[in-house]
Design a protein around this motif. Structure first.
Motif, PDB file in Angstrom:
ATOM      1  N   ARG A  48       0.783  -1.247  -0.066  1.00  0.00           N
ATOM      2  CA  ARG A  48       0.022  -0.076  -0.065  1.00  0.00           C
ATOM      3  C   ARG A  48       0.761   1.172   0.120  1.00  0.00           C
ATOM      4  O   ARG A  48       1.797   1.267   0.784  1.00  0.00           O
ATOM      5  N   SER A  49       0.567   2.309  -0.794  1.00  0.00           N
ATOM      6  CA  SER A  49       1.247   3.468  -0.804  1.00  0.00           C
ATOM      7  C   SER A  49       0.557   4.583   0.219  1.00  0.00           C
ATOM      8  O   SER A  49      -0.390   3.865   0.801  1.00  0.00           O
ATOM      9  N   SER A  50       1.093   5.564   0.406  1.00  0.00           N
ATOM     10  CA  SER A  50       0.477   6.588   1.389  1.00  0.00           C
ATOM     11  C   SER A  50      -0.933   6.957   0.765  1.00  0.00           C
ATOM     12  O   SER A  50      -1.668   7.840   1.595  1.00  0.00           O
ATOM     13  N   VAL A  51      -1.237   6.866  -0.466  1.00  0.00           N
ATOM     14  CA  VAL A  51      -2.570   7.339  -1.018  1.00  0.00           C
ATOM     15  C   VAL A  51      -3.476   6.210  -1.022  1.00  0.00           C
ATOM     16  O   VAL A  51      -3.290   5.048  -1.150  1.00  0.00           O
ATOM     17  N   PRO A  52      -4.663   6.353  -0.102  1.00  0.00           N
ATOM     18  CA  PRO A  52      -5.758   5.388   0.060  1.00  0.00           C
ATOM     19  C   PRO A  52      -5.890   4.654  -1.486  1.00  0.00           C
ATOM     20  O   PRO A  52      -6.213   5.529  -2.544  1.00  0.00           O
ATOM     21  N   SER A  53      -6.369   3.609  -1.510  1.00  0.00           N
ATOM     22  CA  SER A  53      -6.576   2.530  -2.584  1.00  0.00           C
ATOM     23  C   SER A  53      -5.278   2.725  -3.607  1.00  0.00           C
ATOM     24  O   SER A  53      -5.739   2.001  -4.774  1.00  0.00           O
ATOM     25  N   VAL A  54      -4.263   3.146  -3.425  1.00  0.00           N
ATOM     26  CA  VAL A  54      -3.247   2.681  -4.414  1.00  0.00           C
ATOM     27  C   VAL A  54      -2.250   1.973  -4.021  1.00  0.00           C
ATOM     28  O   VAL A  54      -1.614   2.138  -2.849  1.00  0.00           O
ATOM     29  N   TYR A  55      -1.842   0.708  -4.647  1.00  0.00           N
ATOM     30  CA  TYR A  55      -1.177   0.091  -4.266  1.00  0.00           C
ATOM     31  C   TYR A  55       0.017  -0.123  -5.482  1.00  0.00           C
ATOM     32  O   TYR A  55       0.023   0.077  -6.744  1.00  0.00           O
ATOM     33  N   ALA A  56       1.310  -0.372  -5.180  1.00  0.00           N
ATOM     34  CA  ALA A  56       2.538  -0.428  -6.207  1.00  0.00           C
ATOM     35  C   ALA A  56       2.934  -1.714  -6.215  1.00  0.00           C
ATOM     36  O   ALA A  56       3.808  -2.029  -4.828  1.00  0.00           O
ATOM     37  N   VAL A  57       3.439  -2.415  -6.851  1.00  0.00           N
ATOM     38  CA  VAL A  57       4.468  -3.499  -7.191  1.00  0.00           C
ATOM     39  C   VAL A  57       5.269  -3.414  -8.495  1.00  0.00           C
ATOM     40  O   VAL A  57       5.051  -2.543  -9.426  1.00  0.00           O
ATOM     41  N   GLY A  58       6.497  -4.070  -8.304  1.00  0.00           N
ATOM     42  CA  GLY A  58       7.282  -4.210  -9.203  1.00  0.00           C
ATOM     43  C   GLY A  58       8.177  -2.895  -9.395  1.00  0.00           C
ATOM     44  O   GLY A  58       8.502  -2.147  -8.495  1.00  0.00           O
ATOM     45  N   ASP A  59       8.636  -2.398 -10.691  1.00  0.00           N
ATOM     46  CA  ASP A  59       9.587  -1.397 -10.944  1.00  0.00           C
ATOM     47  C   ASP A  59       9.355   0.118 -10.419  1.00  0.00           C
ATOM     48  O   ASP A  59       9.831   0.777 -10.374  1.00  0.00           O
ATOM     49  N   VAL A  60       7.856   0.092  -9.798  1.00  0.00           N
ATOM     50  CA  VAL A  60       7.455   1.620  -9.781  1.00  0.00           C
ATOM     51  C   VAL A  60       7.463   1.689  -7.956  1.00  0.00           C
ATOM     52  O   VAL A  60       7.631   2.725  -7.734  1.00  0.00           O
ATOM     53  N   SER A  61       7.743   0.562  -7.394  1.00  0.00           N
ATOM     54  CA  SER A  61       7.552   0.659  -5.688  1.00  0.00           C
ATOM     55  C   SER A  61       9.290   0.397  -5.502  1.00  0.00           C
ATOM     56  O   SER A  61      10.125   0.049  -6.185  1.00  0.00           O
ATOM     57  N   THR A  62       9.487   0.793  -4.024  1.00  0.00           N
ATOM     58  CA  THR A  62      10.682   0.645  -3.692  1.00  0.00           C
ATOM     59  C   THR A  62      11.015  -0.789  -3.172  1.00  0.00           C
ATOM     60  O   THR A  62      12.175  -1.100  -2.761  1.00  0.00           O
ATOM     61  N   ARG A  63      10.230  -1.913  -3.719  1.00  0.00           N
ATOM     62  CA  ARG A  63      10.523  -3.084  -3.268  1.00  0.00           C
ATOM     63  C   ARG A  63      11.219  -3.946  -4.527  1.00  0.00           C
ATOM     64  O   ARG A  63      12.286  -3.211  -5.213  1.00  0.00           O
ATOM     65  N   GLN A  64      10.760  -5.000  -5.265  1.00  0.00           N
ATOM     66  CA  GLN A  64      11.583  -5.689  -6.051  1.00  0.00           C
ATOM     67  C   GLN A  64      11.294  -5.072  -7.674  1.00  0.00           C
ATOM     68  O   GLN A  64      10.069  -4.634  -7.753  1.00  0.00           O
ATOM     69  N   GLU A  65      12.266  -5.086  -8.365  1.00  0.00           N
ATOM     70  CA  GLU A  65      12.209  -4.610  -9.565  1.00  0.00           C
ATOM     71  C   GLU A  65      12.198  -5.719 -10.921  1.00  0.00           C
ATOM     72  O   GLU A  65      11.873  -5.280 -12.114  1.00  0.00           O
ATOM     73  N   VAL A  66      12.237  -6.808 -10.233  1.00  0.00           N
ATOM     74  CA  VAL A  66      12.348  -8.053 -11.359  1.00  0.00           C
ATOM     75  C   VAL A  66      10.813  -8.616 -11.528  1.00  0.00           C
ATOM     76  O   VAL A  66      10.361  -8.644 -10.573  1.00  0.00           O
ATOM     77  N   THR A  67      10.602  -9.035 -12.879  1.00  0.00           N
ATOM     78  CA  THR A  67       8.957  -9.708 -13.136  1.00  0.00           C
ATOM     79  C   THR A  67       8.851 -10.718 -12.190  1.00  0.00           C
ATOM     80  O   THR A  67       7.585 -10.556 -11.406  1.00  0.00           O
TER      81      THR A  67
END
Length: 195
Positions: free
Chosen positions: A161-180
Motif C-alpha cells: 500500500r502506498s500513502s494514497v488510499p486505494s493505491v498499491y504499487a508492485v514491481g519497478d514503480v515501488s521501492t521493493r523488487q524490480e524484477v518480473t
C-alpha cells in the motif's frame, strides 16, 4: 472521434455507469486497439472511452534521449503531453469532458456517473494515465505494464500500500523488487489482500 464502449443495455441500466478513460500502449492513436479488453470491462457496467481514432495503426514517433533531463521533463516529453505524437495526455481529459457532457444531455443523460472517473493505460498509455491523474476529477489511476523511467519510486508498506488510499504499487514503480518474478508475487499478494 474516439470509440465508446458501454454495456449493450446501457440505456436500461438502473445504476449510472462509472467512466474509464483509456490510453494505448506505444501512445498509439488507435482507439480500437484493445477493443476486446475494453468491451469486456464495459460489459461489467462501465462507460469506457478509448483515446485515438478507430482504424489502422499509425507509425510510431520516436522520442530521442536528452542527457541530463530532469525526471519531470523526461515524463512530460515521453508521454507526449504536447507536440507531434500519436496521442497526448490531454486526450484523457477530453474523454472525461465528453463523458461529463454526455451525462447531462443525449441518449446517455443520467446514465453516466461522471463523478466516478478512472484513467488507465498500457505501457506508454500508462504514463499518460499517470500524467493525467493530477486532474481532481480522477478517482483511480490504473497503470498496466509501464516503466517509470528514472522517476522516484513509490514508497509502500509490507502489503504494497502506498500513502494514497486505494493505491498499491508492485514491481519497478515501488521501492521493493524490480524484477518480473518478484513483481508477479507482489501482484498476487495485493490481490489476496483486496479479495
Amino acid at each position: 472521434r474516439s470509440p465508446i464502449y458501454r454495456p449493450a443495455e446501457a440505456a436500461k441500466t438502473d445504476k449510472p455507469l462509472p467512466v474509464l478513460a483509456c490510453a494505448n500502449g506505444g501512445c498509439q492513436n488507435q482507439g480500437n486497439r484493445a477493443q476486446h479488453l475494453l468491451g469486456e470491462i464495459a460489459s461489467h457496467g462501465y462507460l469506457v472511452v478509448a483515446i485515438g481514432a478507430i482504424g489502422a495503426l499509425e507509425a510510431r514517433v520516436e522520442r530521442p534521449q536528452v542527457p541530463g533531463e530532469s525526471p519531470q521533463a523526461q515524463l512530460a516529453r515521453r508521454v507526449a503531453t504536447s507536440g507531434a505524437a500519436p496521442t497526448r495526455t490531454e486526450q484523457l481529459w477530453q474523454a472525461i469532458d465528453w463523458a461529463e457532457k454526455a451525462s447531462r444531455s443525449g441518449p446517455l443523460a443520467g446514465r453516466i456517473a461522471a463523478d466516478r472517473v478512472a484513467v488507465a493505460g498500457h505501457s506508454c498509455g500508462g504514463l499518460q494515465a499517470i500524467a493525467a491523474s493530477s486532474d481532481q476529477r480522477i478517482d483511480t489511476t490504473i497503470v498496466l505494464n509501464s516503466a517509470v523511467f528514472d522517476q522516484p519510486r513509490v514508497e509502500v508498506d509490507a502489503r504494497y500500500r502506498s500513502s494514497v488510499p486505494s493505491v498499491y504499487a508492485v514491481g519497478d514503480v515501488s521501492t521493493r523488487q524490480e524484477v518480473t518474478p518478484g513483481a508477479l508475487g507482489e501482484g498476487r499478494a495485493v490481490v489476496d489482500t483486496l479479495v
